[in-house]
Design a protein around this motif. Structure first.
Motif, PDB file in Angstrom:
ATOM      1  N   LEU A 152      -1.728  -4.387  -7.553  1.00  0.00           N
ATOM      2  CA  LEU A 152      -1.653  -3.991  -8.954  1.00  0.00           C
ATOM      3  C   LEU A 152      -2.756  -4.634  -9.791  1.00  0.00           C
ATOM      4  O   LEU A 152      -3.142  -4.100 -10.832  1.00  0.00           O
ATOM      5  CB  LEU A 152      -0.278  -4.340  -9.529  1.00  0.00           C
ATOM      6  N   VAL A 153      -3.279  -5.767  -9.337  1.00  0.00           N
ATOM      7  CA  VAL A 153      -4.373  -6.425 -10.058  1.00  0.00           C
ATOM      8  C   VAL A 153      -5.546  -5.459 -10.213  1.00  0.00           C
ATOM      9  O   VAL A 153      -6.125  -5.316 -11.299  1.00  0.00           O
ATOM     10  CB  VAL A 153      -4.814  -7.707  -9.322  1.00  0.00           C
ATOM     11  N   GLN A 154      -5.907  -4.778  -9.142  1.00  0.00           N
ATOM     12  CA  GLN A 154      -7.023  -3.841  -9.181  1.00  0.00           C
ATOM     13  C   GLN A 154      -6.623  -2.480  -9.764  1.00  0.00           C
ATOM     14  O   GLN A 154      -7.482  -1.709 -10.190  1.00  0.00           O
ATOM     15  CB  GLN A 154      -7.594  -3.641  -7.768  1.00  0.00           C
ATOM     16  N   GLN A 155      -5.335  -2.181  -9.777  1.00  0.00           N
ATOM     17  CA  GLN A 155      -4.851  -0.887 -10.263  1.00  0.00           C
ATOM     18  C   GLN A 155      -4.468  -0.916 -11.744  1.00  0.00           C
ATOM     19  O   GLN A 155      -4.151   0.126 -12.326  1.00  0.00           O
ATOM     20  CB  GLN A 155      -3.640  -0.454  -9.428  1.00  0.00           C
ATOM     21  N   GLU A 156      -4.515  -2.096 -12.346  1.00  0.00           N
ATOM     22  CA  GLU A 156      -4.011  -2.261 -13.717  1.00  0.00           C
ATOM     23  C   GLU A 156      -4.664  -1.296 -14.702  1.00  0.00           C
ATOM     24  O   GLU A 156      -3.975  -0.629 -15.484  1.00  0.00           O
ATOM     25  CB  GLU A 156      -4.216  -3.699 -14.194  1.00  0.00           C
ATOM     26  N   ASN A 157      -5.986  -1.186 -14.693  1.00  0.00           N
ATOM     27  CA  ASN A 157      -6.676  -0.342 -15.671  1.00  0.00           C
ATOM     28  C   ASN A 157      -6.257   1.117 -15.553  1.00  0.00           C
ATOM     29  O   ASN A 157      -6.105   1.810 -16.571  1.00  0.00           O
ATOM     30  CB  ASN A 157      -8.186  -0.471 -15.504  1.00  0.00           C
ATOM     31  N   ASP A 158      -6.055   1.589 -14.335  1.00  0.00           N
ATOM     32  CA  ASP A 158      -5.630   2.978 -14.142  1.00  0.00           C
ATOM     33  C   ASP A 158      -4.226   3.206 -14.687  1.00  0.00           C
ATOM     34  O   ASP A 158      -3.951   4.243 -15.302  1.00  0.00           O
ATOM     35  CB  ASP A 158      -5.687   3.349 -12.660  1.00  0.00           C
TER      36      ASP A 158
END
Length: 231
Positions: A152-158
């Motif tokens: 989720l760290v990398q998916q947060e912006n999406d």
């Protein structure tokens, strides 16, 4: 939910705390100051400070710090919940991600980012003193508090973009159901394993997940369940 989870949620719900550093000028005497902070995905704290500030000079002298925050809406100081983070502070290297996340929560800090003497420092916890209420007092080690990297760290912006584009009405219902307030303008600022934050008119409101979520799919299921509860 364990004490470490509760302590993280309490820290995430607040926006400022009392930072204590060891004074260079006064030979290690404790020095307190008030500073805004943001809890990052792993549970560490992000603070934006100037090289001219006394506490920054102290951190360069000795990186050991502590920060305490409390329930800032509760006037009963001695009986309210609070958390003290004991750790070390270092200037960050993952600048771009931390800068953009910090500015979503504190847009007024943009002028500081435009100046050359302000930088984000990360307070990495070693231990925490968690007081959840009367007779609920615990020491928590960083090994049980900190969260290892998760998708989720990398998916947060999406996720944020999707919620702000397609689900503002749903977020208004979250505010009404979980915080008992009616809002006109709402936008998601951040989402992490423990919950998410929205700017609701002039306030930042925290909504906690009942269980940790580690990726966008788990976050979607949690958000849908909260939406059903808010109808």
């Amino acid at each position: 939910m364990n004490n470490a989870h509760e302590a993280r949620q309490m820290l995430r719900a607040h926006r400022y705390g009392a930072l204590c550093t060891l004074s260079k000028k006064f030979n290690g005497h404790p020095f307190g100051s008030i500073t805004p902070y943001l809890v990052d995905h792993d549970g560490s704290l992000l603070i934006l400070i100037s090289t001219l500030a006394e506490h920054t000079k102290n951190i360069h002298y000795d990186s050991r710090v502590s920060l305490i925050t409390h329930n800032q809406d509760n006037p009963h100081i001695q009986t309210q919940g609070r958390v003290t983070v004991v750790g070390t502070a270092q200037i960050i290297t993952d600048k771009n991600q931390a800068d953009s996340r910090y500015l979503r929560y504190f847009p007024e800090a943009q002028t500081y980012f435009d100046m050359h003497d302000f930088s984000i420092y990360r307070i990495m916890p070693q231990s925490l003193r968690y007081i959840g209420g009367f007779s609920k007092i615990h020491w928590i080690e960083a090994s049980s508090y900190l969260v290892p990297s998760y998708p989720l760290v990398q998916q947060e912006n999406d996720v944020i973009s999707h919620m702000n584009t397609d689900h503002r009405d749903t977020m208004r219902r979250y505010c009404q159901h979980f915080h008992k307030i009616e809002v006109r303008h709402v936008e998601m600022l951040g989402i992490d394993c423990d919950g998410f934050d929205v700017r609701a008119d002039e306030k930042i409101l925290r909504c906690d997940f009942p269980d940790m979520v580690l990726d966008a799919q788990q976050a979607r299921h949690a958000l849908i369940a909260m939406s059903r509860a808010a109808k």
